[in-house]
Design a protein around this motif. Structure first.
Motif, mmCIF file in Angstrom:
data_model
loop_
_atom_site.group_PDB
_atom_site.id
_atom_site.type_symbol
_atom_site.label_atom_id
_atom_site.label_comp_id
_atom_site.label_asym_id
_atom_site.label_seq_id
_atom_site.Cartn_x
_atom_site.Cartn_y
_atom_site.Cartn_z
ATOM 1 N N LEU A 21 0.823 -1.202 0.000
ATOM 2 C CA LEU A 21 0.000 0.000 0.000
ATOM 3 C C LEU A 21 0.857 1.252 0.000
ATOM 4 C CD1 LEU A 21 -2.653 -1.000 2.702
ATOM 5 C CD2 LEU A 21 -2.691 -1.469 0.238
ATOM 6 N N LEU A 22 0.453 2.224 -0.794
ATOM 7 C CA LEU A 22 1.009 3.575 -0.737
ATOM 8 C C LEU A 22 -0.038 4.449 -0.079
ATOM 9 C CD1 LEU A 22 3.848 3.915 -1.919
ATOM 10 C CD2 LEU A 22 2.604 2.102 -3.089
ATOM 11 N N THR A 23 0.314 5.012 1.066
ATOM 12 C CA THR A 23 -0.686 5.683 1.880
ATOM 13 C C THR A 23 -0.153 6.985 2.447
ATOM 14 O OG1 THR A 23 -2.149 5.421 3.813
ATOM 15 C CG2 THR A 23 0.023 4.391 3.945
ATOM 16 N N ALA A 58 2.318 12.756 4.260
ATOM 17 C CA ALA A 58 3.348 12.351 3.294
ATOM 18 C C ALA A 58 3.049 10.921 2.839
ATOM 19 C CB ALA A 58 4.729 12.419 3.935
ATOM 20 N N VAL A 59 3.260 10.649 1.566
ATOM 21 C CA VAL A 59 3.004 9.320 1.022
ATOM 22 C C VAL A 59 4.106 8.360 1.470
ATOM 23 C CG1 VAL A 59 2.711 7.933 -1.058
ATOM 24 C CG2 VAL A 59 1.784 10.254 -0.962
ATOM 25 N N GLU A 60 3.708 7.247 2.088
ATOM 26 C CA GLU A 60 4.663 6.248 2.555
ATOM 27 C C GLU A 60 4.163 4.853 2.190
ATOM 28 O OE1 GLU A 60 6.604 6.690 6.327
ATOM 29 O OE2 GLU A 60 5.520 8.560 6.746
ATOM 30 N N ARG A 61 5.099 3.912 2.109
ATOM 31 C CA ARG A 61 4.754 2.530 1.762
ATOM 32 C C ARG A 61 4.506 1.725 3.033
ATOM 33 N NH1 ARG A 61 7.448 1.386 -2.544
ATOM 34 N NH2 ARG A 61 5.807 0.466 -3.825
ATOM 35 N N VAL A 62 3.422 0.968 3.032
ATOM 36 C CA VAL A 62 3.123 -0.010 4.079
ATOM 37 C C VAL A 62 2.986 -1.362 3.382
ATOM 38 C CG1 VAL A 62 1.519 -0.765 5.869
ATOM 39 C CG2 VAL A 62 1.974 1.681 5.552
#
Length: 630
Positions: A484-486, A556-560
């Protein structure tokens, strides 16, 4: 004993604990052909463990020993009181004149010593130092040297917590221990079993179980401890009104040692790693064969079965196999395994396992009488198509990890999105968390693992993405990966990802009428049913490291990215694949305050709303990587 644990952990026991007369022929045969002895077996440090031994009266030949080590009591106590083996598949082994041994582990029930939860394995024991592996070794050594008419071959199996004792027994390296079957084994209480999944606390199971099980036992006893007296039978209401995980600690009291130790270790540190048996399975010797067993829909230890097999396969050099059926926790040892909740599997899968897999496994290794050349490396039941498949490795060699991309307007496809900027969003409110099931319950249900998810699809704080109607079957066989990009408005959040099979509108099982509700006919509408195939939670703070959590930078967009336990399911032609994403799964999982603070120390006022955005564009293409079997 039934008063000791709540229903979710009753399934951990080798059934059944109290004498019954449901099967009078088997009951009479066992009593006529077996004698029970209760023995205090000495350990190397002088501690003695209470052990119930059921000996066949027929001594015309030497018999194998089949053993179960348990923290749940080897009741009923008293040499004239027999365990109800006649109501379980234990009776099949007794018909073969196996010596049956049930032992209270150190510090539990009638055994001496001090109990320690998932006591760490010590590979470098000296002198009288002990762990559960050495206790197993000492017990086996005493049994083979002192029980008359035994053939010096021992097998051990157990479900759930006894599954953990089975895995660690395999590490004992006793020469007589030739076959071990860890079944739904407790494996890693931080990463995926019982207490935590990916660091998120499974409070409902933990609290209801440990409020009784965790109470200290100053001296050996045959009487269990009462659990917490809940003020309401509505679990959602109780855990929401409790206010915080911190408050649960106050409610459970100061006497529950493990509960408070757990609170001191909010991250995946050495304390947790010492209790992860996967780190030590390299000690399993080549002469001890293992058969790992689990349920595809096991709400407690699904992770444990998959990951224990994986660890043994990578680290040990023994004969190792896995069996996974369409079962809840321990269902393979009772019932027929033909249905879970509203979902049907078309056959008696439990009997198939007992007669075609487990019995031959132990007969081969303990008696030398069964040929298991046809027993596959991996025997896996595939739901959806409802059939067993055999593999010479798991995951299967012909699995292709294939991303399925989230799209605008709730779409889901194999194609990467092309939009320049696209996301879906919702507000996660800890005061109105998403329930894990539609109904009001007190005990955690076993059927939620296949529950209809239409109730969640109707909520504004749940995102749903689905494919067009499938034009061909899609079979998944292995680990699912959520990528996911969240961006979130706060500094922490949870992410629950669910893989769902959407049935056709006109779906019904064979023999069911469209006129629902008559006697003998299912009254649940299966048309458009949204079957939960697999769901998992990820505590966002651990997205980069379970040892060293980090806060999110707001907006900010972060990867989960995280794994969901393995799936074995076929989405049939005419069905759809759906992915749901949400940030609470209550009261199954504790609420995240959605701030980067120690959740175990959070107060009710610390729980705040968070705006969650899931991105699905050309640059930030959120996807679910599926193990597609070609």
């Amino acid at each position: 004993m039934r008063k000791l644990v709540f229903i979710f952990f009753l399934f951990s026991l080798i059934p059944t604990l109290h004498a019954q007369t449901a099967n009078p022929l088997d009951s009479a045969w066992i009593r006529d052909n077996y004698i029970k002895k209760e023995i205090m077996v000495p350990m190397r440090d002088g501690t003695k463990l209470f052990t119930s031994v059921y000996m066949p009266k027929d001594n015309s030949e030497a018999h194998p020993i089949l053993m179960n080590r348990t923290p749940y009591s080897c009741a009923p106590y008293g040499e004239n009181n027999y365990r109800a083996f006649w109501d379980s598949h234990w009776r099949y082994y007794m018909r073969r004149n196996y010596i049956i041994v049930i032992q209270d582990v150190r510090g539990r029930w009638m055994s001496e010593g001090e109990f320690e939860d998932v006591r760490p394995f010590n590979p470098n024991k000296k002198d009288k130092e002990f762990d559960e592996a050495s206790d197993t070794y000492d017990a086996i050594d005493w049994l083979v040297k002192n029980l008359p008419s035994n053939n010096k071959k021992v097998g051990i199996f157990g479900i759930s917590y006894p599954g953990f004792y089975s895995t660690i027994a395999a590490c004992s390296n006793h020469p007589s221990l030739v076959a071990v079957s860890p079944q739904a084994p407790v494996t890693d209480w931080f990463m995926g079993d019982d207490f935590h999944h990916n660091g998120a606390f499974f409070q409902m199971d933990g609290f209801s179980f440990y409020s009784s099980f965790g109470k200290p036992r100053p001296k050996p006893t045959s009487v269990g401890s009462p659990g917490f007296q809940f003020p309401t039978r509505d679990a959602y209401k109780f855990y929401l009104e409790a206010g915080s995980t911190k408050e649960l600690a106050r409610l459970i009291g100061d006497s529950i040692k493990f509960w408070h130790e757990m609170y001191k270790h909010p991250n995946y540190d050495d304390w947790w790693k010492a209790r992860n048996i996967r780190n030590f399975v390299n000690n399993i010797p080549s002469h001890t064969a293992t058969l790992v067993v689990g349920g595809l829909f096991d709400a407690e230890d699904c992770f444990g079965a998959w990951r224990t097999y994986e660890a043994i396969e990578k680290k040990a050099k023994n004969n190792n196999r896995i069996v996974m059926g369409p079962w809840y926790h321990g269902q393979w040892s009772r019932g027929d395994g033909s249905q879970l909740g509203n979902v049907k599997f078309g056959s008696n899968t439990s009997a198939h396992y007992q007669n075609e897999i487990e019995m031959p496994f132990f007969m081969h290794h303990l008696e030398g009488k069964a040929n298991i050349d046809d027993l596959a490396e991996a025997t896996i039941f595939f739901t959806g198509e409802n059939k067993w498949r055999n593999f010479n490795q798991w995951p299967a060699a012909n699995v292709q990890m294939t991303p399925m991309y989230l799209q605008n307007n709730g779409k889901l496809s194999w194609s990467k999105p092309a939009e320049a900027k696209s996301f879906s969003e919702y507000v996660s409110d800890p005061m109105k968390p998403v329930p894990y099931t539609e109904d009001v319950h007190f005990n955690r249900t076993i059927a939620y693992m296949t529950d209809d998810q239409r109730f969640a699809n109707r909520r504004t704080d749940v995102l749903s993405f689905q494919t067009d109607v499938l034009t061909e079957d899609v079979t998944l066989a292995g680990t699912v990966i959520a990528d996911l990009l969240t961006s979130i408005s706060t500094t922490d959040a949870d992410f629950v990802v669910k893989v769902i099979d959407v049935f056709p509108s006109d779906f019904r099982y064979p023999g069911e009428s469209m006129q629902q509700g008559r006697q003998g006919v299912s009254s649940y509408p299966m048309g458009d049913y949204q079957m939960l195939v697999r769901g998992e939670v990820m505590r966002g703070r651990f997205r980069n490291s379970f040892e060293n959590p980090t806060a999110f930078k707001p907006n900010a967009v972060e990867r989960v990215k995280f794994e969901l336990p393995d799936v074995a399911h076929t989405f049939k032609k005419g069905h759809r694949i759906m992915i749901q994403i949400q940030s609470s799964w209550f009261p199954l999982v504790d609420r995240n305050p959605q701030q980067f603070i120690n959740i175990y120390e959070a107060d009710a006022k610390d729980y705040i709303k968070s705006k969650i955005q899931i991105w699905h564009d050309g640059k930030n293409a959120s996807n679910i990587v599926l193990p597609v079997l070609k």
